[in-house]
Design a protein around this motif. Structure first.
Motif, PDB file in Angstrom:
ATOM      1  N   PHE A 143     -11.063  31.866 -14.995  1.00  0.00           N
ATOM      2  CA  PHE A 143     -11.576  30.845 -14.088  1.00  0.00           C
ATOM      3  C   PHE A 143     -11.029  31.173 -12.712  1.00  0.00           C
ATOM      4  O   PHE A 143      -9.812  31.299 -12.548  1.00  0.00           O
ATOM      5  CB  PHE A 143     -11.098  29.473 -14.571  1.00  0.00           C
ATOM      6  CG  PHE A 143     -11.471  28.293 -13.720  1.00  0.00           C
ATOM      7  CD1 PHE A 143     -12.621  28.255 -12.967  1.00  0.00           C
ATOM      8  CD2 PHE A 143     -10.644  27.174 -13.710  1.00  0.00           C
ATOM      9  CE1 PHE A 143     -12.949  27.140 -12.205  1.00  0.00           C
ATOM     10  CE2 PHE A 143     -10.961  26.045 -12.958  1.00  0.00           C
ATOM     11  CZ  PHE A 143     -12.118  26.037 -12.205  1.00  0.00           C
TER      12      PHE A 143
ATOM     13  N   TYR B 267     -12.235  22.061 -13.543  1.00  0.00           N
ATOM     14  CA  TYR B 267     -13.034  22.275 -14.747  1.00  0.00           C
ATOM     15  C   TYR B 267     -12.842  21.090 -15.674  1.00  0.00           C
ATOM     16  O   TYR B 267     -11.723  20.793 -16.093  1.00  0.00           O
ATOM     17  CB  TYR B 267     -12.638  23.569 -15.464  1.00  0.00           C
ATOM     18  CG  TYR B 267     -13.367  23.743 -16.786  1.00  0.00           C
ATOM     19  CD1 TYR B 267     -14.763  23.672 -16.847  1.00  0.00           C
ATOM     20  CD2 TYR B 267     -12.684  23.959 -17.967  1.00  0.00           C
ATOM     21  CE1 TYR B 267     -15.440  23.818 -18.061  1.00  0.00           C
ATOM     22  CE2 TYR B 267     -13.341  24.115 -19.173  1.00  0.00           C
ATOM     23  CZ  TYR B 267     -14.723  24.036 -19.217  1.00  0.00           C
ATOM     24  OH  TYR B 267     -15.387  24.171 -20.412  1.00  0.00           O
TER      25      TYR B 267
ATOM     26  N   SER C  13      -7.575  22.702 -13.490  1.00  0.00           N
ATOM     27  CA  SER C  13      -8.013  22.979 -12.123  1.00  0.00           C
ATOM     28  C   SER C  13      -7.191  24.031 -11.412  1.00  0.00           C
ATOM     29  O   SER C  13      -6.003  24.218 -11.684  1.00  0.00           O
ATOM     30  CB  SER C  13      -7.937  21.693 -11.283  1.00  0.00           C
ATOM     31  OG  SER C  13      -8.680  20.657 -11.873  1.00  0.00           O
TER      32      SER C  13
ATOM     33  N   ASP D  89     -18.379  19.883 -19.554  1.00  0.00           N
ATOM     34  CA  ASP D  89     -18.811  21.273 -19.356  1.00  0.00           C
ATOM     35  C   ASP D  89     -19.312  21.511 -17.934  1.00  0.00           C
ATOM     36  O   ASP D  89     -20.396  22.052 -17.718  1.00  0.00           O
ATOM     37  CB  ASP D  89     -19.882  21.674 -20.381  1.00  0.00           C
ATOM     38  CG  ASP D  89     -19.368  21.629 -21.804  1.00  0.00           C
ATOM     39  OD1 ASP D  89     -18.161  21.873 -22.011  1.00  0.00           O
ATOM     40  OD2 ASP D  89     -20.165  21.332 -22.718  1.00  0.00           O
TER      41      ASP D  89
ATOM     42  N   LYS E  31     -16.625  32.647 -12.930  1.00  0.00           N
ATOM     43  CA  LYS E  31     -16.300  32.760 -14.348  1.00  0.00           C
ATOM     44  C   LYS E  31     -16.327  34.248 -14.674  1.00  0.00           C
ATOM     45  O   LYS E  31     -17.361  34.911 -14.466  1.00  0.00           O
ATOM     46  CB  LYS E  31     -17.308  32.012 -15.221  1.00  0.00           C
ATOM     47  CG  LYS E  31     -17.053  32.179 -16.719  1.00  0.00           C
ATOM     48  CD  LYS E  31     -18.102  31.464 -17.564  1.00  0.00           C
ATOM     49  CE  LYS E  31     -17.844  31.697 -19.043  1.00  0.00           C
ATOM     50  NZ  LYS E  31     -18.880  31.018 -19.868  1.00  0.00           N
TER      51      LYS E  31
ATOM     52  N   VAL F 257     -17.882  22.295 -13.595  1.00  0.00           N
ATOM     53  CA  VAL F 257     -16.883  22.505 -12.558  1.00  0.00           C
ATOM     54  C   VAL F 257     -17.319  21.691 -11.351  1.00  0.00           C
ATOM     55  O   VAL F 257     -18.514  21.579 -11.059  1.00  0.00           O
ATOM     56  CB  VAL F 257     -16.747  24.000 -12.190  1.00  0.00           C
ATOM     57  CG1 VAL F 257     -15.951  24.190 -10.899  1.00  0.00           C
ATOM     58  CG2 VAL F 257     -16.082  24.772 -13.324  1.00  0.00           C
TER      59      VAL F 257
END
Length: 184
Positions: A132, A97, A77, A102, A146, A104
């Motif tokens: 990220f 994350y 995170s 998979d 991303k 966020v």
């Protein structure tokens, strides 16, 4: 790697293996420098660190490059607008994350209100080499990125601290296989 705003990398971790350095506070003993990367060396959930030399304004961002994603980790995170540079306990934003699911998620913590999630889960997969990133703006918008591409936004105006500034950092809960680079 492109950067989200006009910011520069705060820590590229390019130094001798060992302690992470005086620029960081929090649970610094849970991390080390290994081969010019940030390595998490502890398991558990209280494994967060803050860039302690600067409290950032009401518009801020944080980003990190995954050298090695911990594919089994529930929390890799970014922390924003933390009201303290050694703990999230006085209030913070966590952009989390979860590599198991998979996704966020955008969360806030407030001393009296506890943890709250904002909006639905954001489906995404990060792989080695991906950046990220997150922005937290004074108007209460949190943007999730991303590789410099906007994935989603969340409104956090119900969090009492949304319009203020604070510290940025990282939280790697049960992420012993993660290796990170280029924190900004």
């Amino acid at each position: 790697q492109p950067h989200l705003l006009n910011t520069t990398i705060l820590d590229n971790f390019n130094r001798t293996n060992g302690a992470i350095g005086a620029g960081w506070s929090g649970y610094t003993g849970a991390f080390s420098i290994a081969s010019n990367q940030l390595d998490i060396t502890a398991t558990g959930y209280d494994t967060y660190i803050f860039w302690n030399s600067t409290s950032f304004g009401a518009d801020q961002e944080a980003y990190i490059t995954f050298s090695q994603v911990d594919v089994d980790a529930p929390e890799q995170s970014l922390l924003l607008k933390s009201q303290n540079n050694s703990s999230y306990g006085n209030g913070a934003i966590e952009v989390l994350y979860d590599a198991n699911a998979d996704i966020v998620q955008v969360w806030t913590y407030h001393l009296t209100n506890g943890w709250a999630q904002y909006g639905a889960n954001i489906p995404v997969v990060f792989v080695n080499g991906d950046q990220f990133g997150a922005r937290a703006l004074a108007n209460g918008t949190v943007e999730v990125y991303k590789n410099n591409s906007l994935l989603a936004t969340r409104n956090i105006t119900s969090w009492p601290l949304y319009a203020g500034g604070g510290y940025i950092g990282l939280w790697l809960a049960n992420s012993p296989d993660a290796l990170l680079d280029d924190f900004g």
